[in-house]
Design an enzyme around this catalytic site. Structure first.
Site, PDB file in Angstrom:
ATOM      1  N   ASN A   1       0.860  -1.010   0.170  1.00  0.00           N
ATOM      2  CA  ASN A   1      -0.347  -0.357  -0.294  1.00  0.00           C
ATOM      3  C   ASN A   1       0.936   1.735   0.150  1.00  0.00           C
ATOM      4  OD1 ASN A   1       0.871   1.062   3.471  1.00  0.00           O
ATOM      5  ND2 ASN A   1       0.174  -0.841   3.592  1.00  0.00           N
TER       6      ASN A   1
ATOM      7  N   LYS B   1     -12.367  -0.944  16.218  1.00  0.00           N
ATOM      8  CA  LYS B   1     -11.522  -1.099  16.557  1.00  0.00           C
ATOM      9  C   LYS B   1     -10.693  -1.209  17.819  1.00  0.00           C
ATOM     10  CE  LYS B   1     -10.810  -0.806  11.415  1.00  0.00           C
ATOM     11  NZ  LYS B   1      -9.965   0.088  10.367  1.00  0.00           N
TER      12      LYS B   1
END
Ligand code: CTP
Length: 402
Positions: free
Chosen positions: A212, A339
């Site tokens: 990425n 998260k």
């Protein structure tokens, strides 16, 4: 906190060496960080760079002479500048200046000023390597270190005089870095901080991988800020073009698996974990030994999941304060809060990575901090160094004192 030199008075002393041109860039970097910089030059320095250049870039008169007739306000400059300064940087520091300072000689504006200084002084020697290694220069440097001054080791390499060896002025960025460290409060002294940064790369074959666009800038900024503030820092970094931060143990890894190994090897001796790395969630199940050749018009690859390192730390953690990151493209609050819960974090730094001025590769970031208990704090867009300091501020506010 802002960066440590913001709105601080710095005096940049420039001596007559070929590296004087690098001090122009150093001045520019310091003013960019918000410091008020006054420049003092030796007469020899003026042979290398004109005082006008420093005056224009600092926006302030340059002092080259104790008895300057243009000094119409009758101020005693060497005393006034010394009293106002938060730090002094001498770059380049020549053998002559070091000798004078080590022995208390005051025969020009800069050497006289230095004797009146009580704030931290950073000396950046730069000269021919034989001169640098000569016993008198080494003796003087030793004296200056014992007097409590910071001496930056010169870099080694090819010098302007054609020889090779130690004597190069450190790069302006490195000098600025040590100035920041010098002026930062040491509120993280005794804390051991583990930071992860950058992307991971998951190989497909010897010449291809899944990754990425993470540059590592956010994590490196956190590692540097923690080091400035006195922490012992380990940085586990995926592939990044950024240089190892000074005074930080940097472990370079490639894959998520290697990142997990490096993180768990250090976890027990860590007080604060900040996981800013953009870890690849999947890796190719098979890694081809040789370059995969073009074949059918369509092809498939089986991916298997990497360990969620942050989640594993959340399950294992004892005393550690755990900070995660959430890189999102939508629904920041819901995704980041989920998260935080799922990975048993103490805090999560959320950002929308597709908005301009935020996320991958950018020098700035716009983040929202989410804490346990449902509270949150949205920060303006700001440079990643400032974001790093605010993250550390918030962590320190939440760690119980020993
Ligand atoms: N993380 C990790 N190990 C992984 C994946 C992510 O440690 N295999 C960490 C990251 O370093 C970051 C946090 O988990 O601190 C969140 O990463 P992010 O990519 O935003 O989310 P994921 O948990 O991977 O979830 P999703 O991809 O579904 O958004």
């Amino acid at each position: 906190m802002k960066n440590a030199i913001h709105q601080k008075n710095i005096v940049l002393g420039v001596c007559g060496g070929i590296a004087a041109y690098k001090s122009v860039e150093l001045l520019r970097l310091m003013t960019k960080k918000g410091a008020g910089v006054r420049v003092m030059m030796t007469p020899h320095a003026c042979e290398f760079v004109g005082p006008m250049t420093f005056a224009a870039l600092s926006g302030k008169p340059v002092c080259t002479d104790l008895f300057d007739s243009r000094n119409t306000d009758a101020s005693i400059r060497h005393i006034e500048w010394a009293q106002d300064a938060h730090a002094v940087v001498i770059a380049p520091a020549t053998a002559n200046l070091l000798g004078k300072y080590a022995n208390g000689t005051a025969d020009d504006a800069l050497s006289t000023f230095l004797l009146a200084v009580t704030c931290p002084v950073i000396l950046c020697p730069s000269m021919n390597s034989n001169m640098y290694l000569s016993p008198p220069v080494q003796r003087n440097l030793e004296t200056l270190r014992r007097d409590g001054h910071t001496v930056l080791e010169p870099g080694a390499g090819e010098l302007a005089c054609g020889t090779s060896g130690p004597g190069r002025l450190p790069e302006p960025e490195q000098i600025l870095d040590r100035l920041m460290a010098c002026l930062s409060p040491k509120d993280l002294t005794g804390k051991r901080v583990l930071v992860t940064a950058g992307p991971t790369q998951e190989p497909i074959d010897p010449v291809r991988f899944i990754s990425n666009p993470s540059s590592g800038k956010m994590g490196y900024a956190i590692a540097r800020a923690a080091e400035y503030r006195g922490a012992e820092v380990v940085l586990v970094s995926g592939p990044s073009a950024l240089p190892d931060p000074l005074n930080v143990k940097t472990v370079r890894i490639r894959t998520a698996k290697e990142m997990a190994e490096a993180v768990f090897a250090h976890l027990d001796e860590t007080d604060i974990v900040i996981k800013s790395a953009a870890v690849s969630d999947y890796r190719p199940k098979e890694v081809a030994e040789h370059k995969i050749k073009k074949g059918e018009a369509e092809t498939h690859m089986i991916l298997e999941q990497n360990e969620d390192i942050l989640k594993s730390i959340g399950q294992r953690k004892k005393h550690q304060f755990l900070v995660g990151f959430a890189a999102e493209t939508q629904s920041l609050r819901d995704n980041a809060s989920a998260k935080l819960e799922k990975k048993n974090l103490d805090m999560i730094v959320g950002n929308i990575v597709i908005q301009p001025g935020s996320g991958f590769g950018s020098d700035t970031n716009r983040v929202t901090l989410f804490y346990r208990g449902g509270t949150q704090e949205a920060l303006e867009q700001m440079d990643k160094d400032t974001v790093a300091h605010i993250i550390l501020d918030r962590v320190m506010e939440r760690i119980p004192p020993k």
